[in-house]
Motif scaffolding. Structure first.
Motif, PDB file in Angstrom:
ATOM      1  N   LEU A 110       0.824  -1.209   0.000  1.00  0.00           N
ATOM      2  CA  LEU A 110       0.000   0.000   0.000  1.00  0.00           C
ATOM      3  C   LEU A 110       0.857   1.258   0.000  1.00  0.00           C
ATOM      4  O   LEU A 110       0.471   2.282  -0.582  1.00  0.00           O
ATOM      5  CB  LEU A 110      -0.940  -0.005   1.210  1.00  0.00           C
ATOM      6  CG  LEU A 110      -2.188  -0.873   1.056  1.00  0.00           C
ATOM      7  CD1 LEU A 110      -2.929  -1.000   2.379  1.00  0.00           C
ATOM      8  CD2 LEU A 110      -3.108  -0.290  -0.008  1.00  0.00           C
ATOM      9  N   ALA A 111       2.031   1.196   0.654  1.00  0.00           N
ATOM     10  CA  ALA A 111       2.935   2.346   0.614  1.00  0.00           C
ATOM     11  C   ALA A 111       3.424   2.604  -0.811  1.00  0.00           C
ATOM     12  O   ALA A 111       3.627   3.750  -1.212  1.00  0.00           O
ATOM     13  CB  ALA A 111       4.114   2.111   1.558  1.00  0.00           C
ATOM     14  N   GLN A 112       3.598   1.525  -1.582  1.00  0.00           N
ATOM     15  CA  GLN A 112       4.039   1.668  -2.970  1.00  0.00           C
ATOM     16  C   GLN A 112       2.898   2.029  -3.910  1.00  0.00           C
ATOM     17  O   GLN A 112       3.099   2.735  -4.901  1.00  0.00           O
ATOM     18  CB  GLN A 112       4.663   0.350  -3.454  1.00  0.00           C
ATOM     19  CG  GLN A 112       5.906  -0.088  -2.707  1.00  0.00           C
ATOM     20  CD  GLN A 112       6.328  -1.496  -3.134  1.00  0.00           C
ATOM     21  OE1 GLN A 112       6.082  -1.929  -4.260  1.00  0.00           O
ATOM     22  NE2 GLN A 112       6.952  -2.226  -2.229  1.00  0.00           N
ATOM     23  N   MET A 113       1.681   1.497  -3.597  1.00  0.00           N
ATOM     24  CA  MET A 113       0.538   1.660  -4.501  1.00  0.00           C
ATOM     25  C   MET A 113      -0.677   2.148  -3.717  1.00  0.00           C
ATOM     26  O   MET A 113      -1.651   1.414  -3.525  1.00  0.00           O
ATOM     27  CB  MET A 113       0.233   0.320  -5.179  1.00  0.00           C
ATOM     28  CG  MET A 113       1.344  -0.171  -6.090  1.00  0.00           C
ATOM     29  SD  MET A 113       1.106  -1.904  -6.610  1.00  0.00           S
ATOM     30  CE  MET A 113       1.591  -2.744  -5.081  1.00  0.00           C
ATOM     31  N   PRO A 114      -0.631   3.386  -3.218  1.00  0.00           N
ATOM     32  CA  PRO A 114      -1.704   3.863  -2.336  1.00  0.00           C
ATOM     33  C   PRO A 114      -3.058   4.013  -3.021  1.00  0.00           C
ATOM     34  O   PRO A 114      -4.067   4.195  -2.333  1.00  0.00           O
ATOM     35  CB  PRO A 114      -1.175   5.217  -1.856  1.00  0.00           C
ATOM     36  CG  PRO A 114      -0.204   5.651  -2.907  1.00  0.00           C
ATOM     37  CD  PRO A 114       0.429   4.394  -3.408  1.00  0.00           C
ATOM     38  N   ALA A 115      -3.099   3.935  -4.336  1.00  0.00           N
ATOM     39  CA  ALA A 115      -4.373   4.054  -5.039  1.00  0.00           C
ATOM     40  C   ALA A 115      -4.901   2.708  -5.521  1.00  0.00           C
ATOM     41  O   ALA A 115      -5.767   2.656  -6.391  1.00  0.00           O
ATOM     42  CB  ALA A 115      -4.235   5.004  -6.225  1.00  0.00           C
ATOM     43  N   ASN A 116      -4.398   1.611  -4.954  1.00  0.00           N
ATOM     44  CA  ASN A 116      -4.839   0.276  -5.335  1.00  0.00           C
ATOM     45  C   ASN A 116      -6.045  -0.117  -4.477  1.00  0.00           C
ATOM     46  O   ASN A 116      -5.909  -0.465  -3.298  1.00  0.00           O
ATOM     47  CB  ASN A 116      -3.697  -0.728  -5.172  1.00  0.00           C
ATOM     48  CG  ASN A 116      -4.036  -2.091  -5.733  1.00  0.00           C
ATOM     49  OD1 ASN A 116      -5.059  -2.669  -5.413  1.00  0.00           O
ATOM     50  ND2 ASN A 116      -3.170  -2.611  -6.581  1.00  0.00           N
ATOM     51  N   ALA A 117      -7.229  -0.060  -5.070  1.00  0.00           N
ATOM     52  CA  ALA A 117      -8.459  -0.312  -4.313  1.00  0.00           C
ATOM     53  C   ALA A 117      -8.530  -1.737  -3.778  1.00  0.00           C
ATOM     54  O   ALA A 117      -9.019  -1.964  -2.669  1.00  0.00           O
ATOM     55  CB  ALA A 117      -9.672  -0.018  -5.192  1.00  0.00           C
ATOM     56  N   ALA A 118      -8.052  -2.707  -4.570  1.00  0.00           N
ATOM     57  CA  ALA A 118      -8.129  -4.106  -4.136  1.00  0.00           C
ATOM     58  C   ALA A 118      -7.282  -4.337  -2.892  1.00  0.00           C
ATOM     59  O   ALA A 118      -7.681  -5.067  -1.970  1.00  0.00           O
ATOM     60  CB  ALA A 118      -7.679  -5.021  -5.265  1.00  0.00           C
TER      61      ALA A 118
END
Length: 593
Positions: free
Chosen positions: A268-276
């Protein structure tokens, strides 16, 4: 473009075989007006449009071809494939049957028909179709494998294993059969499961489902390196949400309650816009009982997705579970009225605030929309008792809804079952999302396991279920349990729980069940006057803060089985010391076929 019809058709065939479907389409569009009466051209056009995902155009082409060649079995079979793609299974089955009538030796059409019967839930008809197919074509590996899938779905795991094994005898490298055999071994608790997964993984090393299941099997065997391959796959692709979920759950059950979410948080720190990933993360916190953190995570996700109604609803629901009623109220007041899934969490919130009329209206709407909703009925049951609603007697106090009985197994049968259950409790911590505290719970369906020690217990349980149903009050189409009074009922999920000192179950319901249970195998030696470790039926969850007493208290005794409606909240009181070993299961309407 060359306008010679033969050359154009050859170009189309070659492009189709090479996967160049758009090129094939162009050739077919050009050639069909030149040879309007040739069924092979619209037939191939139907195949090409299907591969391109153009179902309407494919259907139109198949219809043109069928008008020109109504007795072509291959055409009927291929048309059936299109209809299956479109979800029209009955029509697809009709085309497969027509293909078989036109060509009784058409094995692929017979296989497609059998698979479609399975998909329709017509298991008996599908089984007969598979039997006839392998009688005609004993070397048809796909048929043996597909029959194995049928038996696995129908619950006959021993037969499924035999059929997958037969397919592998015919073709040792058959990937689906290898996966099927490994999967059945996993469900049955077969010691060979890990080696079967290793073989399947060698055949298909990129299958992510296999990676997860192999990790679960190895973890259940106590392998300290169980998650290495799974963790490596996640490091290679941190966005793999299902893998992140599986890794976190395994690490939790291995006792890592502090670091089980580390990989997910890094992702999540790398991809904070990943809804899944946010959905998995919030769900994990909820399952771990960390409701305030879950509410805060839903708020953090909204910084990336705005005031998403689903995230606002999650924050409101989990703030309420964390007893932050003001925060929950602010969020519910801002939520759109038509937010999907709003009614039950808000009803729970209104009950906490003693706003019983508003809660009742929400629950009335929920039950009207889904008369079988166990969650809606469970809250309704508590609310009706809390408010003195006379309907509570009809819902939960009719004679026979709660029943205690002794299973009557012999001493040796109990000893064997007890020894087995203790042996298979290998995890270090409770599974995420379950009601137990200070204990462990087995994975998968307990009564699917192969060990003979479980046979007498299952037989006794099934007999007890029949006796319970026969003694229920008359069928009542409005009642959440009695509406199933005359329907066929069958065992669904089954598991074992082992609690240690201070162990207990928080009050909960089983939303997938119709009838639920508690079967006592071993219990602590406690003073009965203390009522430690007793089962409470109808006790409200702590977060609701309702002044409602349990409907019944049941003393646990070895060999005792308690059956009750799944919509009744139930939990157990903690006990100071010893071991409390139980088996539990749900009963649901039997699947047709």
């Amino acid at each position: 473009m060359n306008q010679d019809p033969g050359a154009l058709y050859s170009q189309a065939e070659r492009a189709f075989q090479e996967g160049r479907f758009a090129d094939a389409r162009r050739s077919l569009v050009a050639v069909e007006p030149l040879v309007p009466g040739h069924p092979a051209i619209p037939h191939m056009r139907g195949l090409v449009e299907r591969r391109l995902g153009n179902h309407e155009e494919s259907q139109s082409a198949f219809r043109r071809a069928i008008r020109l060649a109504p007795d072509d079995p291959q055409l009927a079979n291929n048309h059936g494939n299109l209809l299956s793609d479109r979800g029209d299974l009955e029509a697809a089955l009709g085309e497969y049957d027509r293909a078989v009538q036109l060509s009784p030796g058409f094995a692929q059409a017979r296989l497609n028909a059998a698979i479609t019967l399975r998909q329709l839930g017509r298991h008996a008809d599908a089984r007969a179709a598979f039997q006839e197919l392998v009688r005609r074509e004993p070397g048809d590996v796909a048929a043996w494998n597909a029959w194995g899938v049928l038996e696995r779905e129908a619950g006959d795991l021993d037969r499924a294993a035999e059929l997958f094994a037969r397919a592998l005898e015919l073709k040792p490298g058959h990937v689906r059969a290898a996966k099927g055999l490994a999967g059945v071994a996993r469900l049955q608790g077969d010691p060979a499961a890990a080696s079967l997964y290793a073989r399947a993984a060698r055949l298909d090393p990129q299958d992510r489902g296999l990676i997860i299941e192999e990790a679960e099997v190895r973890a259940a065997d106590g392998d300290p390196r169980a998650t290495e391959r799974l963790a490596a796959s996640i490091r290679a692709d941190p966005a793999w949400a299902q893998g992140q979920d599986a890794l976190a759950r395994i690490r939790w059950e291995q006792g890592d309650s502090d670091g089980f979410l580390d990989e997910l948080e890094k992702a999540l720190a790398q991809m904070p816009a990943n809804a899944a990933l946010w959905a998995r993360y919030i769900g994990m916190l909820v399952d771990a009982g960390r409701f305030r953190q879950a509410a805060d995570a839903a708020l953090a996700a909204r910084t990336h997705f705005g005031d998403d109604p689903g995230l606002m609803l999650s924050e409101a629901a989990y703030a309420g579970l964390a007893a932050d009623h003001e925060r929950a109220e602010r969020l519910f007041s801002r939520l759109p009225r038509d937010t999907a899934g709003r009614a039950l969490p808000e009803a729970r919130h209104r009950i906490r605030l003693a706003q019983f009329e508003r809660a009742s209206a929400l629950l009335d709407r929920s039950r009207a929309a889904d008369p079988g909703s166990i969650e809606a009925w469970s809250l309704t049951e508590l609310l009706w008792r809390a408010t003195g609603d006379e309907r509570s007697s009809w819902l939960s106090r009719q004679p026979g809804l709660v029943r205690q009985q002794e299973l009557g197994l012999g001493e040796e049968e109990w000893q064997q079952a007890t020894m087995l259950l203790r042996e298979i409790h290998k995890s270090r911590a409770r599974p995420l999302g379950q009601s137990l505290r200070e204990g462990t719970q087995t994975r998968h369906r307990l009564f699917d396991r192969r060990e003979t020690a479980l046979g007498p217990l299952r037989t006794a349980v099934e007999s007890a279920i029949r006796s319970y149903v026969e003694a229920l009050p008359p069928a009542d189409p409005e009642h959440p349990l009695l509406r199933h009074r005359t329907a066929g009922l069958a065992l669904a999920g089954s598991w074992s729980v082992r609690l240690a000192a201070s162990g207990h179950h928080v009050s909960h319901v089983h939303p997938e069940g119709v009838i639920s249970s508690a079967c006592y195998v071993a219990v602590p030696d406690l003073d009965s006057a203390s009522r430690e470790g007793w089962l409470e039926l109808g006790a409200p969850p702590r977060d609701l803060d309702l002044p409602v007493e349990p409907l019944a208290l049941v003393q646990p005794r070895p060999g005792r089985l308690v059956l009750f409606p799944s919509y009744l909240f139930h939990g157990t009181r903690p006990f100071r010391s010893g071991e409390r070993l139980t088996v539990a299961f749900d009963v649901t309407p039997a699947k047709p076929g």
